[in-house]
Design a protein around this motif. Structure first.
Motif, short mmCIF file in Angstrom:
data_model
loop_
_atom_site.label_atom_id
_atom_site.label_comp_id
_atom_site.label_asym_id
_atom_site.label_seq_id
_atom_site.Cartn_x
_atom_site.Cartn_y
_atom_site.Cartn_z
N HIS B 99 0.83 -1.20 0.00
CA HIS B 99 0.00 0.00 0.00
C HIS B 99 0.87 1.26 0.00
O HIS B 99 0.64 2.19 -0.77
CB HIS B 99 -0.91 -0.04 1.23
CG HIS B 99 -1.91 1.06 1.28
ND1 HIS B 99 -3.02 1.07 0.47
CD2 HIS B 99 -1.96 2.18 2.03
CE1 HIS B 99 -3.71 2.16 0.72
NE2 HIS B 99 -3.09 2.85 1.66
N GLU B 270 5.09 -5.52 -4.78
CA GLU B 270 3.78 -6.14 -4.96
C GLU B 270 3.94 -7.63 -5.28
O GLU B 270 3.22 -8.48 -4.77
CB GLU B 270 3.07 -5.42 -6.11
CG GLU B 270 1.57 -5.32 -5.92
CD GLU B 270 0.97 -4.46 -7.02
OE1 GLU B 270 1.59 -3.45 -7.39
OE2 GLU B 270 -0.11 -4.83 -7.51
N GLU C 15 -7.39 3.19 -5.70
CA GLU C 15 -7.34 2.76 -4.30
C GLU C 15 -8.73 2.86 -3.69
O GLU C 15 -9.50 3.75 -4.00
CB GLU C 15 -6.36 3.66 -3.54
CG GLU C 15 -4.91 3.39 -3.86
CD GLU C 15 -4.46 2.01 -3.41
OE1 GLU C 15 -5.02 1.51 -2.42
OE2 GLU C 15 -3.57 1.44 -4.04
N HIS C 82 -5.19 -8.84 -3.55
CA HIS C 82 -5.85 -7.91 -4.47
C HIS C 82 -6.43 -8.61 -5.70
O HIS C 82 -6.61 -7.97 -6.72
CB HIS C 82 -4.88 -6.83 -4.94
CG HIS C 82 -4.44 -5.92 -3.85
ND1 HIS C 82 -5.30 -5.06 -3.22
CD2 HIS C 82 -3.24 -5.76 -3.25
CE1 HIS C 82 -4.64 -4.39 -2.28
NE2 HIS C 82 -3.39 -4.81 -2.27
N ASP C 85 -9.55 -7.13 -7.07
CA ASP C 85 -9.50 -5.87 -7.82
C ASP C 85 -9.08 -6.05 -9.26
O ASP C 85 -9.02 -5.09 -10.01
CB ASP C 85 -8.52 -4.90 -7.13
CG ASP C 85 -8.87 -4.69 -5.68
OD1 ASP C 85 -10.06 -4.84 -5.36
OD2 ASP C 85 -7.96 -4.39 -4.88
#
Lengths: 600, 293, 144
Positions: B99, B270, C15, C82, C85
């Motif tokens: 993040h 990531e 985000e 994620h 997403d």
């Protein structure tokens, strides 16, 4: 020929001028050894695969000598094999080693790495319109892991106790206990380590192929415009990425059983009156794990051949492939079913018969997509303007072999019939035709068809025709009689049959098979000669698109450098099979859709 | 063989929009994890198959009931829940690092990467303790030859079979030779050197009464495959954690050196994160298969 | 080549709100699920300690733990990794192959269970004396 064919001719003349424009300096090492160019890696896979094919083929000739002439001695064999052929007679231990290595080499090193390694590397970037694989570096590593695996497997041929000899399926307990046979010693460990390296190679390659196809397509190249070769190689890679890890797990557990005294696959083993302490494992568990890979592996071998044959059949009958979406759909169906049917190799192991009936059902379902493919190939040929190039002959041969080999699969897929036929020469005939020879035919078709793209020269046609006719007639002469031997109950993997009265009648037939096998092997050497001769001395290719094909690889210069296209990557406007459309013989994929055309 | 080459400034790929709106590296990492899921899947399914094929299996609440510095207290599931929470927490710090990477906040990435690495090391330490505890072993089992002995949990044997009835245990005590009795007595009264020295000099009868005075539970040897699967699968998972820690350390170093700021994105973090979460994901299933059911 | 990795061709996913809030929410969710799992684990332990463990009840509890584990896996993959997403097609290319596990697990465990039955009855390895006299005798003779 319509004008579109010459649209890209301009690139040819610029070829020599741009030679000094290399964006980075290339030495011999970076260009031919540690190359990151997908085309060079493909050639490395191909040549390594060919070397393995000669070794594996030679092994089959040697053990066919034993099967064809069980009573004769061959003094020259002793010079060649030393104590493994004392007095010119092949020793039983080494017979099993030869059979095992023949299977391992041809299934994994030739028809997996050599076939999909070569053509996935060569064709995917060229046909989807990419300058290279998603990760050229991992692609290079993929070859070098294969090379390490090759070196280890090759070295296992020379160890004192001989290479692995438990069959290419390495079932425990034979493979798990070092004392079980001479080949169960260090040879087996080397086999497992080599396979682990091989699996790493297959995974690195497969991940790259999948990612390239999904992520690196050029503008306009939607998934439904992909040539069938790419589709087939895509499903091949998916099969590999999902099934090889399972073999890796199985092999790791087997290594533990061998070297750390665990009991994953061992239970209730008695050797020479001594009960082993291992308890609670199951040898059948290994078979489950092995065949969870093993069955998809069959399609890993077969699908690239299917894809290439589809492409070559369509190009050389100057007709669109019949039922493009059905072809893709049936590839998808085969890929899924490939994962659901593994236990049909295990009907006689003590598999729960009720569970077995599910496997029978799922196995027989494979006949449906297979039949769709066969009918589509035949209807593609139907009333086509067929050119019998060597590549086309081999593609047609592939279809023929796939039909004859596939039919016997329906026999073996029935557990009731399999009880009788299991581990007989019927099985040998079945899988050699449908997966061995058929895939080889796909591979040959691919080599003959894309050789001009690989090396800028043609293979010699006369040698090619001799190669084709001897191979296809020979293959049928070798394997057709084996069906009868198998139906009569003759078991596979036996060193000799002279002790059984009932198999004596096959003595002459076995001799005949061995004779034909030697002739066919000799003709493959002719192909190898043709390959290397034509690489340097063959007729030069003069046009970028010698076969009048639609796919993108023929829009590159004759000998494309790293990066494939000199200028922009062409944009794609249509599917790969616009042959004989609106008065044009063929319309390459990068030609925009004209106003007078039925749209795409 | 003459070849052509492309000019330096040519775009390497011009497919327009990325089909999955993701870089090839991320897509490839996902498929690698999918393939690795099959490796772990094959291990766990083999374990399940063998477990289904035998009549008795080791009771996890019995096997994993120890806690560091808690002596012989019976604390089923306690230690492994600590390990689980460590891993979940390090997963959270990892996702926070990703993040921060999106926000191009180098300091934040560094902070959370350090926490993640710390979590990984803590997990590995826990696993090392658990392995040591099982391998050194303090449980008494009835061997095949009819004697009693301290049996550690290894890939070749373990004491996690069915409990031995009281009469059988008494009979076995009589048959057990002196050395084994002494070591059992010493372990049960887990004292220091003095106790070990004492028990050596005691007679068999004295030892037996001493052993009986403490709460002795004796079981049969357990399913041999249990040890192999436990050490094999948790070891393979631990190896993944270990390589994840190494990857994270490399990523931390690259962050500190400012490589990602130069590159303009923190995508490597990531990808490392995907791997790390996968390790956590696998643990969720290992936890289920070995400790809960 | 790395120039191809990220560029204008890829637009970063927007985000979600304040981002970290979602992460912490997931963390608490996972923690709660784990605590429930532990609770069930201890319940199973206590059932086993009792005089007459009810196998159906134990099985039901074990099934519940499996479902909770799948829920945990879902949250880790969807939020932490994620995947939720990503583009739907990409999700499908990852989720669909994982469905193979259904048959993978079913067939393996089914066969494992059938080995247990064979082990307990000796039906698999040794043919019954009455049915096949001759082979049985030979096999016995071979056994050392």
């Amino acid at each position: 020929m319509s004008s579109v064919a010459t649209l890209h001719g301009a690139d040819v003349h610029g070829a020599h001028d741009t030679h000094h424009e290399h964006h980075h300096h290339e030495t011999f090492i970076t260009k031919y050894v540690f190359s990151q160019d997908h085309k060079m890696i493909a050639k490395q896979f191909l040549v390594t695969g060919m070397i393995w094919a000669i070794i594996g083929g030679l092994f089959s000739v040697i053990f066919r000598l034993q099967l064809g002439y069980p009573d004769s001695t061959f003094p020259w064999l002793e010079d060649f094999l030393g104590h493994w052929a004392k007095g010119g007679k092949l020793q039983p231990e080494f017979y099993y080693a030869l059979v095992t290595m023949h299977g391992t080499i041809l299934v994994f090193f030739v028809l997996t790495a050599g076939l999909s390694g070569t053509f996935a590397n060569f064709l995917i970037p060229l046909q989807v319109g990419a300058r290279d694989m998603a990760s050229p570096f991992l692609n290079m590593l993929s070859y070098w892991f294969f090379f390490i695996a090759s070196v280890i497997m090759f070295s296992s041929l020379f160890v004192q106790t001989g290479p692995a000899s438990g069959g290419w399926t390495i079932y425990p307990p034979l493979s798990a206990l070092g004392d079980a046979s001479s080949g169960s010693k260090i040879g087996m460990d080397l086999w497992l380590v080599s396979m682990a390296m091989f699996i790493v190679s297959a995974l690195l390659g497969g991940l790259n192929y999948i990612t390239t196809i999904l992520n690196m397509r050029t503008k306009g190249m939607s998934m439904t415009r992909l040539p069938l070769t790419v589709w087939a190689l895509f499903f091949t890679a998916v099969l590999g990425v999902l099934s090889f890890p399972v073999l890796l797990s199985g092999a790791i557990l087997l290594l533990f059983d061998r070297n750390l005294g665990t009991s994953f696959y061992l239970s209730d083993i008695v050797i020479a009156g001594k009960i082993l302490p291992n308890e609670g494992g199951s040898a059948i568990l290994f078979q489950h794990l092995f065949w969870f890979l093993g069955h998809p592996e069959v399609y890993i071998i077969l699908l690239p051949a299917m894809g290439m044959s589809s492409e070559i059949l369509s190009v050389n009958s100057r007709k669109p492939i019949f039922g493009y979406m059905a072809m893709v759909g049936s590839l998808f169906a085969i890929a899924i079913l490939a994962f659901l049917v593994w236990a049909h190799h295990m009907f006689v192991t003590g598999l729960n018969p009720f569970l077995g009936s599910f496997f029978v059902l799922l196995t027989l379902l494979i006949a449906v997509p297979s039949a769709i493919k066969v009918f589509n190939w035949l209807t593609t040929l139907w009333r086509g303007n067929i050119r019998f190039t060597p590549g086309m002959l081999f593609a047609i041969g592939f279809v023929s072999l796939f039909i004859s080999g596939g039919l016997t699969g329906i026999f073996l897929g029935n557990s009731a019939l399999d009880l009788h036929l299991h581990d007989t020469y019927f099985v040998v005939a079945h899988f050699h035709i449908v997966m061995g020879v058929a895939s080889f035919f796909g591979m040959f078709a691919g080599v003959y068809h894309w050789f001009p793209k690989m090396f800028g020269r043609y293979l010699n046609n006369t040698m090619a025709y001799i190669h084709f006719w001897v191979t296809i007639i020979g293959a049928y002469l070798i394997f057709w009689p084996m069906h009868y031997e198998g139906l009569a109950g003759m078991p596979r993997r036996y060193y000799e049959f002279s002790n059984w009265e009932s198999f004596k009648m096959f003595g002459g037939l076995n001799e005949f098979i061995s004779l034909v096998a030697m002739i066919v092997f000799a003709v493959q050497l002719l192909f190898v000669f043709n390959f290397f001769y034509s690489m340097f001395k063959g007729r030069k290719v003069t046009t970028t698109n010698p076969w009048g094909s639609n796919t993108l690889e023929w829009t590159t210069p004759i000998n494309p450098g790293h990066g494939n296209w000199v200028g922009e990557i062409p944009e794609v406007h249509r599917g790969a099979y616009d042959y004989a459309k609106d008065g044009h013989e063929f319309i390459p994929q990068n030609v925009p859709v004209g106003a007078d055309e039925t749209s795409h | 063989m003459s070849t052509t080459a492309i000019p330096t400034n040519t775009k390497w790929w011009n497919g327009g929009r990325s089909p999955f709106n993701a870089s090839y590296g991320k897509v490839m990492m996902w498929y690698f994890l999918m393939s690795d899921a099959f490796t772990f899947g094959a291990f766990l399914i083999s374990y399940g198959t063998i477990r289904f094929s035998v009549n008795n299996w080791a009771d996890p609440n019995h096997v994993f009931n120890a806690f560091p510095f808690a002596g012989h207290a019976n604390l089923p599931l306690a230690f492994v829940s600590l390990m689980t929470f460590i891993l979940i927490f390090s997963s959270v710090t990892m996702v926070l690092a990703v993040h921060e990477g999106h926000k191009m906040n180098r300091k934040g990435v560094e902070k959370y990467m350090i926490l993640t690495i710390f979590g990984g090391l803590a997990f590995l330490s826990c696993q090392a303790w658990e392995w040591t505890h099982l391998l050194t072993g303090e449980h008494v089992a009835l061997l095949k030859d009819g004697t009693l002995s301290i049996l550690p949990t290894t890939v070749k044997s373990n004491p996690w079979g069915l409990e031995v009835a009281h009469d059988a245990m008494l009979a076995a005590l009589q048959k057990t030779p002196h050395d084994q009795l002494a070591s059992i007595a010493a372990t049960l009264h887990h004292g220091g050197e003095a106790v070990v020295h004492d028990v050596k000099t005691m007679s068999d009868a004295e030892l037996i009464s001493l052993i009986q005075s403490s709460d002795l539970h004796v079981s049969n040897p357990g399913p041999i495959a249990f040890g192999g699967y436990f050490f094999g699968i948790t070891g393979f998972h631990g190896f993944h954690v270990f390589s994840g820690v190494i990857i994270n350390i490399v990523m931390l170093a690259k962050t500190k050196l400012g490589h990602f700021d130069q590159r303009g994105h923190y995508e490597m973090i990531e990808k490392a994160g995907l791997y790390w979460h996968f390790v956590d994901l696998v643990w969720v299933f290992v936890f289920l298969c070995f400790y809960l059911i | 080549m790395s120039s191809a990795a990220t560029s204008a061709d890829i637009s970063l996913a927007p985000e979600h709100g304040s981002g970290t809030k979602r992460i912490w929410k997931t963390f608490w969710l996972l923690s709660v699920l784990t605590v429930i799992e532990l609770g069930i684990g201890l319940t199973i332990y206590n059932i086993h300690k009792g005089a007459n463990p009810n196998p159906t009840l134990v099985l039901a509890f074990k099934g519940m733990v499996c479902i909770l584990t799948l829920a945990k896996a879902y949250y880790i993959v969807s939020i932490f990794m994620h995947l939720g997403d990503e583009i739907r097609n990409m999700i499908m290319t990852i989720v669909v192959p994982l469905c193979l596990f259904i048959w993978f697990i079913t067939a393996f465990l089914w066969d494992g269970n059938s080995w247990k039955i064979l082990r307990n009855t000796n039906a698999g390895s040794r043919p019954a004396q009455t049915e096949q006299h001759q082979p049985a005798a030979i096999e016995k003779g071979e056994k050392p």
